[in-house]
Design an enzyme around this catalytic site. Structure first.
Site, PDB file in Angstrom:
ATOM      1  N   ARG A 104       0.886  -1.187   0.000  1.00 47.16           N
ATOM      2  CA  ARG A 104       0.000   0.000   0.000  1.00 47.16           C
ATOM      3  C   ARG A 104       0.906   1.214   0.000  1.00 47.16           C
ATOM      4  O   ARG A 104       1.647   1.445   0.966  1.00 47.16           O
ATOM      5  CB  ARG A 104      -0.899  -0.009   1.241  1.00 47.16           C
ATOM      6  CG  ARG A 104      -1.535   1.345   1.483  1.00 47.16           C
ATOM      7  CD  ARG A 104      -2.673   1.314   2.454  1.00 47.16           C
ATOM      8  NE  ARG A 104      -3.824   0.670   1.865  1.00 47.16           N
ATOM      9  CZ  ARG A 104      -5.049   0.730   2.390  1.00 47.16           C
ATOM     10  NH1 ARG A 104      -5.262   1.371   3.508  1.00 47.16           N
ATOM     11  NH2 ARG A 104      -6.055   0.123   1.788  1.00 47.16           N
ATOM     12  N   HIS A 131      -7.181   0.660  -6.632  1.00 47.90           N
ATOM     13  CA  HIS A 131      -7.375  -0.184  -5.442  1.00 47.90           C
ATOM     14  C   HIS A 131      -8.007  -1.504  -5.926  1.00 47.90           C
ATOM     15  O   HIS A 131      -9.182  -1.774  -5.687  1.00 47.90           O
ATOM     16  CB  HIS A 131      -8.290   0.540  -4.446  1.00 47.90           C
ATOM     17  CG  HIS A 131      -8.229   0.002  -3.054  1.00 47.90           C
ATOM     18  ND1 HIS A 131      -7.480  -1.106  -2.703  1.00 47.90           N
ATOM     19  CD2 HIS A 131      -8.848   0.411  -1.907  1.00 47.90           C
ATOM     20  CE1 HIS A 131      -7.628  -1.334  -1.402  1.00 47.90           C
ATOM     21  NE2 HIS A 131      -8.444  -0.445  -0.897  1.00 47.90           N
ATOM     22  N   GLN A 134      -9.846  -3.975  -3.595  1.00 45.70           N
ATOM     23  CA  GLN A 134     -11.165  -3.458  -3.218  1.00 45.70           C
ATOM     24  C   GLN A 134     -12.167  -3.770  -4.325  1.00 45.70           C
ATOM     25  O   GLN A 134     -13.265  -4.274  -4.069  1.00 45.70           O
ATOM     26  CB  GLN A 134     -11.070  -1.945  -2.994  1.00 45.70           C
ATOM     27  CG  GLN A 134     -12.360  -1.318  -2.527  1.00 45.70           C
ATOM     28  CD  GLN A 134     -12.770  -1.819  -1.151  1.00 45.70           C
ATOM     29  OE1 GLN A 134     -12.013  -1.729  -0.205  1.00 45.70           O
ATOM     30  NE2 GLN A 134     -13.961  -2.367  -1.033  1.00 45.70           N
ATOM     31  N   ASP A 222     -17.222   6.619  -1.515  1.00 46.42           N
ATOM     32  CA  ASP A 222     -15.923   6.530  -0.823  1.00 46.42           C
ATOM     33  C   ASP A 222     -15.666   7.914  -0.220  1.00 46.42           C
ATOM     34  O   ASP A 222     -16.336   8.892  -0.593  1.00 46.42           O
ATOM     35  CB  ASP A 222     -14.839   6.154  -1.862  1.00 46.42           C
ATOM     36  CG  ASP A 222     -13.442   6.035  -1.265  1.00 46.42           C
ATOM     37  OD1 ASP A 222     -13.324   5.956  -0.026  1.00 46.42           O
ATOM     38  OD2 ASP A 222     -12.465   6.020  -2.044  1.00 46.42           O
ATOM     39  N   CYS A 262     -16.425   1.432   0.426  1.00 45.95           N
ATOM     40  CA  CYS A 262     -15.219   0.637   0.684  1.00 45.95           C
ATOM     41  C   CYS A 262     -14.748   0.755   2.126  1.00 45.95           C
ATOM     42  O   CYS A 262     -14.003  -0.093   2.599  1.00 45.95           O
ATOM     43  CB  CYS A 262     -14.116   1.039  -0.283  1.00 45.95           C
ATOM     44  SG  CYS A 262     -13.681   2.778  -0.154  1.00 45.95           S
ATOM     45  N   ARG A 290     -13.308  -8.632   1.183  1.00 53.08           N
ATOM     46  CA  ARG A 290     -11.906  -8.311   0.930  1.00 53.08           C
ATOM     47  C   ARG A 290     -11.069  -9.566   1.184  1.00 53.08           C
ATOM     48  O   ARG A 290     -10.201  -9.922   0.393  1.00 53.08           O
ATOM     49  CB  ARG A 290     -11.427  -7.181   1.871  1.00 53.08           C
ATOM     50  CG  ARG A 290     -11.958  -5.802   1.551  1.00 53.08           C
ATOM     51  CD  ARG A 290     -11.419  -5.274   0.236  1.00 53.08           C
ATOM     52  NE  ARG A 290      -9.956  -5.238   0.203  1.00 53.08           N
ATOM     53  CZ  ARG A 290      -9.206  -4.260   0.718  1.00 53.08           C
ATOM     54  NH1 ARG A 290      -9.770  -3.210   1.270  1.00 53.08           N
ATOM     55  NH2 ARG A 290      -7.887  -4.306   0.633  1.00 53.08           N
TER      56      ARG A 290
HETATM   57  N1   CP Z   1     -11.125  -0.269   2.213  1.00 55.27           N
HETATM   58  C1   CP Z   1      -9.870  -0.300   2.672  1.00 55.27           C
HETATM   59  O1   CP Z   1      -8.900  -0.480   1.928  1.00 55.27           O
HETATM   60  O2   CP Z   1      -9.760  -0.166   4.025  1.00 55.27           O
HETATM   61  P1   CP Z   1      -8.387   0.106   4.815  1.00 55.27           P
HETATM   62  O3   CP Z   1      -7.894   1.440   4.375  1.00 55.27           O
HETATM   63  O4   CP Z   1      -8.794   0.085   6.260  1.00 55.27           O
HETATM   64  O5   CP Z   1      -7.428  -0.979   4.489  1.00 55.27           O
HETATM   65  N1  NVA Z   2      -9.908   6.556  -1.667  1.00 59.68           N
HETATM   66  C1  NVA Z   2      -9.576   6.147  -0.320  1.00 59.68           C
HETATM   67  C2  NVA Z   2      -9.802   4.680  -0.147  1.00 59.68           C
HETATM   68  C3  NVA Z   2      -9.581   4.166   1.240  1.00 59.68           C
HETATM   69  C4  NVA Z   2      -9.727   2.695   1.351  1.00 59.68           C
HETATM   70  C5  NVA Z   2      -8.118   6.506  -0.035  1.00 59.68           C
HETATM   71  O1  NVA Z   2      -7.271   6.351  -0.918  1.00 59.68           O
HETATM   72  O2  NVA Z   2      -7.849   6.941   1.080  1.00 59.68           O
END
Ligand code: CP
Ligand code: NVA
Length: 303
Positions: A104, A131, A134, A222, A262, A290
């Site tokens: 990430r 993502h 997701q 989101d 999400c 997930r």
């Molecule tokens: N939806 C999602 O990716 O959640 P986190 O940011 O908690 O991993």
């Molecule tokens: N768009 C959001 C998604 C979080 C899971 C971000 O990137 O923070």
């Protein structure tokens, strides 16, 4: 599955996505009936996090355990990717110890770079552009609720962000129509939209949230401000006023529309608490999925 990495859903074929979702459904059923898997016995997943996480960290770690493997959490302060050591050297080191990398990161190029230099599979656990994990969980949830993809309309209310991009990619590959209701200036990336349209997909960009929600089969949102965009804070939030999934937008969608988010949610901003708990909401099934979707990805890439 033909792909060696999961960087974005754009890189996968429609067959790859269907295969992941089928394996995910199978693993979920078996997990629910108490089957103990050893498909990834002795295998280790390195998990790099430049940003916070609840779902991604826990679902990958629990998923690896359930498959008989092991996961190592490398938080923002641990390896200082790109600061203490180059992405290339991190990829080359982790390739000697582990069997796959989940990352990430802030920049899309970082995941691409990890994939370029590692000799083991790399999975994108979110970057500024995509993502994909997701998206896979979301399509698994849509299938559970609707038993089909073809011809369904998914409306995304909010920012044309990483999550929206993975939904556009997936909708295009699964025969779903994608519609976004976003403020002007917050449209999804033009190349992502062009790639979907090239596949013959319907991608509609509207600036009126109510019109976008009309007759949707899936209503998705989101956060307005993604991780890493905190500096844009107030001015961005102002632009999004009215782009909230509330009872009015839920009523505009089809009667049996599935409401998705999400998570994490900022109640009262992109969604009201009431809408998130309304009968059509599947946000916690989606969160659980997930884990099942990612277990399928791990098995297909690592075994
Ligand atoms: N939806 C999602 O990716 O959640 P986190 O940011 O908690 O991993
Ligand atoms: N768009 C959001 C998604 C979080 C899971 C971000 O990137 O923070």
């Amino acid at each position: 599955m033909n792909a060696r990495h999961l960087v974005s859903l754009r890189d996968l074929s429609s067959e790859d996505i269907h295969e992941i979702l089928e394996v995910a459904r199978h693993l979920k059923l078996e997990h629910r009936s108490g089957v103990h898997h050893t498909l990834l016995a002795g295998k280790t997943l390195a998990m790099i996090f430049q940003k916070p996480s609840l779902r991604t960290r826990v679902s990958f770690e629990a998923g690896m355990e359930q498959l008989g493997g092991h996961a190592i959490y490398l938080g923002p302060g641990d390896i200082k990717l790109g600061e203490r050591e180059t992405t290339e050297d991190i990829a080359l080191n982790l390739s000697r110890f582990c069997d796959a990398i989940m990352a990430r990161v802030f920049k899309h190029e970082t995941v691409v770079d990890l994939a370029k230099h590692s000799t083991i599979p790399v999975i994108n656990g979110l970057c500024d552009m995509d993502h994909p994990c997701q998206g896979l969980a979301d399509f698994l949830t849509v299938f559970e609720k609707k038993r089909r993809f073809e011809g369904l309309t998914l409306t995304f209310i909010g920012d044309g962000n990483n999550v929206a991009h993975s939904l556009i990619d997936g909708c295009a590959k699964l025969g779903m129509n994608f519609r976004i209701g976003c403020p002007e200036g917050y449209e999804p990336n033009v190349e992502v939209v062009a790639a979907a349209k090239k596949l013959g997909a319907s991608v509609e960009i509207l600036h009126d949230p109510l019109a976008a929600a009309k007759k949707a089969d899936v209503l998705y949102t989101d956060v307005w401000i993604s991780m890493g965009q905190e500096a844009e804070g107030k001015s961005k939030a102002n632009a999004f006023k009215g782009f909230t999934i509330d009872s009015k937008l839920v009523a505009a969608a089809n009667k049996d529309a599935v409401i998705l988010h999400c998570l994490p949610a900022h109640y009262g901003e992109e969604i009201t608490y009431e809408a998130s708990r309304s009968p059509g909401s599947a946000i916690f099934d989606q969160a659980e999925n997930r884990m099942h979707a990612q277990k399928a990805v791990l098995v297909l890439l690592m075994s």
